[in-house]
Design a protein around this motif. Structure first.
Motif, PDB file in Angstrom:
ATOM      1  N   ARG A   1       0.836  -1.199   0.000  1.00 31.48           N
ATOM      2  CA  ARG A   1       0.000   0.000   0.000  1.00 31.48           C
ATOM      3  C   ARG A   1       0.871   1.250   0.000  1.00 31.48           C
ATOM      4  NH1 ARG A   1      -3.843   0.900   5.057  1.00 31.48           N
ATOM      5  NH2 ARG A   1      -1.800   1.055   6.074  1.00 31.48           N
ATOM      6  N   ALA A   2       1.903   1.243   0.837  1.00 31.96           N
ATOM      7  CA  ALA A   2       2.796   2.402   0.893  1.00 31.96           C
ATOM      8  C   ALA A   2       3.495   2.612  -0.440  1.00 31.96           C
ATOM      9  CB  ALA A   2       3.818   2.213   2.015  1.00 31.96           C
TER      10      ALA A   2
ATOM     11  N   ASP B   1       1.001   4.081  -2.831  1.00 31.07           N
ATOM     12  CA  ASP B   1       0.844   5.507  -2.545  1.00 31.07           C
ATOM     13  C   ASP B   1       2.013   6.301  -3.109  1.00 31.07           C
ATOM     14  OD1 ASP B   1      -1.494   4.973  -1.222  1.00 31.07           O
ATOM     15  OD2 ASP B   1      -0.613   5.048   0.791  1.00 31.07           O
ATOM     16  N   ASP B   2       3.195   5.748  -2.950  1.00 31.48           N
ATOM     17  CA  ASP B   2       4.391   6.418  -3.462  1.00 31.48           C
ATOM     18  C   ASP B   2       4.323   6.552  -4.980  1.00 31.48           C
ATOM     19  OD1 ASP B   2       7.122   7.360  -3.699  1.00 31.48           O
ATOM     20  OD2 ASP B   2       7.658   5.312  -4.246  1.00 31.48           O
TER      21      ASP B   2
ATOM     22  N   ALA C   1       1.640   6.498  -6.925  1.00 32.51           N
ATOM     23  CA  ALA C   1       0.581   7.431  -7.308  1.00 32.51           C
ATOM     24  C   ALA C   1       1.009   8.877  -7.048  1.00 32.51           C
ATOM     25  CB  ALA C   1      -0.692   7.117  -6.538  1.00 32.51           C
ATOM     26  N   ALA C   2       1.664   9.103  -5.927  1.00 28.11           N
ATOM     27  CA  ALA C   2       2.104  10.463  -5.600  1.00 28.11           C
ATOM     28  C   ALA C   2       3.138  10.960  -6.600  1.00 28.11           C
ATOM     29  CB  ALA C   2       2.675  10.500  -4.181  1.00 28.11           C
TER      30      ALA C   2
ATOM     31  N   ARG D   1       4.362  16.110  -1.433  1.00 29.33           N
ATOM     32  CA  ARG D   1       3.574  14.929  -1.057  1.00 29.33           C
ATOM     33  C   ARG D   1       4.231  13.647  -1.564  1.00 29.33           C
ATOM     34  NH1 ARG D   1      -2.392  17.451  -2.521  1.00 29.33           N
ATOM     35  NH2 ARG D   1      -2.613  18.712  -0.612  1.00 29.33           N
TER      36      ARG D   1
ATOM     37  N   ALA E   1       5.280  10.503   0.634  1.00 32.70           N
ATOM     38  CA  ALA E   1       4.870   9.130   0.313  1.00 32.70           C
ATOM     39  C   ALA E   1       6.086   8.221   0.193  1.00 32.70           C
ATOM     40  CB  ALA E   1       4.063   9.111  -0.988  1.00 32.70           C
TER      41      ALA E   1
ATOM     42  N   PRO F   1      -4.605  -0.226  -9.180  1.00 33.92           N
ATOM     43  CA  PRO F   1      -3.407   0.076  -8.391  1.00 33.92           C
ATOM     44  C   PRO F   1      -2.788  -1.206  -7.848  1.00 33.92           C
ATOM     45  CG  PRO F   1      -5.373   0.535  -7.114  1.00 33.92           C
ATOM     46  CD  PRO F   1      -5.842   0.182  -8.496  1.00 33.92           C
TER      47      PRO F   1
ATOM     48  N   TYR G   1      -2.146  -2.483  -5.012  1.00 29.31           N
ATOM     49  CA  TYR G   1      -2.406  -2.757  -3.595  1.00 29.31           C
ATOM     50  C   TYR G   1      -3.831  -3.282  -3.484  1.00 29.31           C
ATOM     51  CZ  TYR G   1      -3.837  -1.885   1.210  1.00 29.31           C
ATOM     52  OH  TYR G   1      -4.368  -2.020   2.470  1.00 29.31           O
TER      53      TYR G   1
ATOM     54  N   TYR H   1      -6.663  -0.917  -2.245  1.00 26.84           N
ATOM     55  CA  TYR H   1      -7.170   0.060  -3.210  1.00 26.84           C
ATOM     56  C   TYR H   1      -7.977  -0.636  -4.313  1.00 26.84           C
ATOM     57  CZ  TYR H   1      -4.126   3.429  -0.935  1.00 26.84           C
ATOM     58  OH  TYR H   1      -3.517   4.246  -0.012  1.00 26.84           O
TER      59      TYR H   1
END
Length: 447
Positions: free
Chosen positions: A83-84, A87-88, A90-91, A200, A204, A367, A369, A372
């Motif tokens: 997940r992290a 997020d990274d 996507a950011a 951001r 991330a 994604p 993860y 998500y």
């Protein structure tokens, strides 16, 4: 007759006394000698070995279950690290998009400024020309220098045209100035947005690094327990091997059990290979879903395509962090369980990577993860599941953080089945639906 029967009775009584009386009078014999207890029968070595073997088998099963549970727990933490990482990713994508938008906005602002400067130059040129031709185009010159009425009208018309052109040039210049100011404002806002997105993305990235560090820390903390459980299992298996070496019956029993398991595994491997070939071979004679026993009645072409694409990867090795829309990819390091299995050196899928690949065939961009992915479409009660739905498992009895995803195939031979990339050390497989405590009570329907 009684007189004739008496001697026989006496003889019988005498014999009974002689047989039961002690060899010497009681007064001369002293205390009676105690009779030692009868020893218990000797234990049967075969029975002892069988009992110990049963205990060892139970210990081995318990150690393996504990190892699996510990590995599963660490696998759940891996998915949180996923997940992290998602997020990274996507950011960083948002930061790149914002940067490109800011650059495009700045180019637009620069173009607007250049256009305003050109418009202002046009106005300056008109003003210069006006002063240079004031004696011709001025109000008095229109009348005084005219050769007649027609010449007056022509001169007046020319003056009107010149004046209209001047007004238009002035309007263009003003509009260009306003647009340049607005463009500059947009460019500044886009630059601020890009800077925020970049910040951001950095956050991330730091969160992803921290999550991976936590996975490594958890793995280090539990590695001693993993080694302990492994040692218990190995010791029990070694002792069981000694008992089997001493008892052919135990060895034969184990050989029969292993032969049964191997035969079942061989049948599953043959089935999976048949399905995989049917799904990957152009114009295959056998339909892959039919080979898997999946009922396709009323199934859409999109769902069929997704299921076939997932089944085409049966037998592909699990690799944490592996898999994208194009197929299996090299796994990544997690500093823990995945590394111990060498996932970073394998090309394969993790659970969410397999779903990315399967649904890419239907134009769905998921994604990397599972949590998500659970939010990627409408939720439907688990009881209303149908082929092509995404199944999820989560902490806290299905109500917490999602840590696994699988693709529902439907009812096969009266049993719910799914396809998944399970965990490190295993391969993509068809298996029975696990309706355990952690299954999420809803499925996600993308098609």
């Amino acid at each position: 007759m009684p007189a004739l029967r008496t001697p026989a009775v006496l003889v019988g009584l005498l014999l009974s006394l002689l047989l039961t009386a002690p060899a010497a009078p009681a007064a001369l014999a002293g205390p009676a000698t105690p009779v030692p207890p009868t020893p218990p029968p000797s234990p049967d070595p075969a029975t002892d070995r069988a009992g110990e073997a049963g205990s060892l088998v139970a210990r081995i099963a318990s150690a393996r279950a504990a190892l699996d549970a510990l590995t599963e727990d660490l696998g759940e933490r891996q998915e949180l690290a996923n997940r992290a990482l998602a997020d990274d990713t996507a950011a960083r994508q948002r930061a790149d998009e914002a940067r490109r938008a800011a650059e495009e906005s700045r180019r637009g602002a620069d173009a607007a400024v250049a256009a305003a400067e050109r418009a202002r130059a046009d106005v300056d040129a008109w003003i210069t020309a006006w002063f240079q031709q004031a004696d011709v185009l001025g109000p008095l010159s229109v009348l005084s220098g005219a050769a007649g009425p027609d010449d007056v009208a022509a001169r007046a018309h020319l003056r009107e045209v010149v004046t209209a052109d001047q007004r238009e040039a002035l309007e263009r210049a003003e509009l260009a100035r306003i647009e340049a100011a607005n463009a500059d404002s947009r460019a500044r806002a886009a630059r601020e947005e890009a800077d925020t997105a970049a910040a951001r993305a950095a956050e991330a990235r730091a969160a992803a690094d921290a999550e991976l560090a936590r996975v490594r820390t958890d793995t280090d903390a539990q590695s001693a327990r993993l080694r302990e459980l492994g040692a218990e299992r190995d010791a029990a298996e070694a002792r069981l091997a000694e008992l089997e070496a001493a008892d052919p019956a135990l060895a034969a029993q184990r050989e029969r059990a292993e032969a049964f398991d191997e035969a079942a595994s061989a049948r599953e491997a043959a089935r999976d290979e048949r399905i995989r070939l049917a799904a990957t071979t152009p114009d295959a004679a056998e339909d892959p879903l039919a080979a898997a026993g999946v009922d396709t009645t009323g199934m859409s072409d999109e769902v069929r395509t997704v299921l076939e694409r997932a089944l085409s990867q049966l037998g592909v090795v699990y690799a944490w962090g592996g898999g994208d829309a194009e197929g299996p990819t090299l796994g990544i390091r997690d500093g823990g369980v995945a590394d111990s299995f060498g996932d970073f050196a394998k090309t394969g899928f993790d659970c969410s990577g397999l779903m990315i690949y399967a649904f890419a065939a239907a134009g769905k961009d998921l994604p990397h993860y599972s949590g998500y992915q659970a939010e990627a479409g409408p939720r439907v009660p688990l009881a209303e599941r149908r082929p092509g739905d995404l199944l999820f498992w989560a902490e806290d009895d299905g109500a917490g953080a999602v840590h696994h995803v699988a693709l529902y195939l439907g009812r096969v031979n009266g049993e719910d089945q799914m396809v998944e990339a399970p965990e490190s050390g295993k391969t993509v497989r068809i298996t029975s639906l696990r309706l355990d405590d952690e299954i999420v009570p809803t499925v996600t329907r993308l098609l």
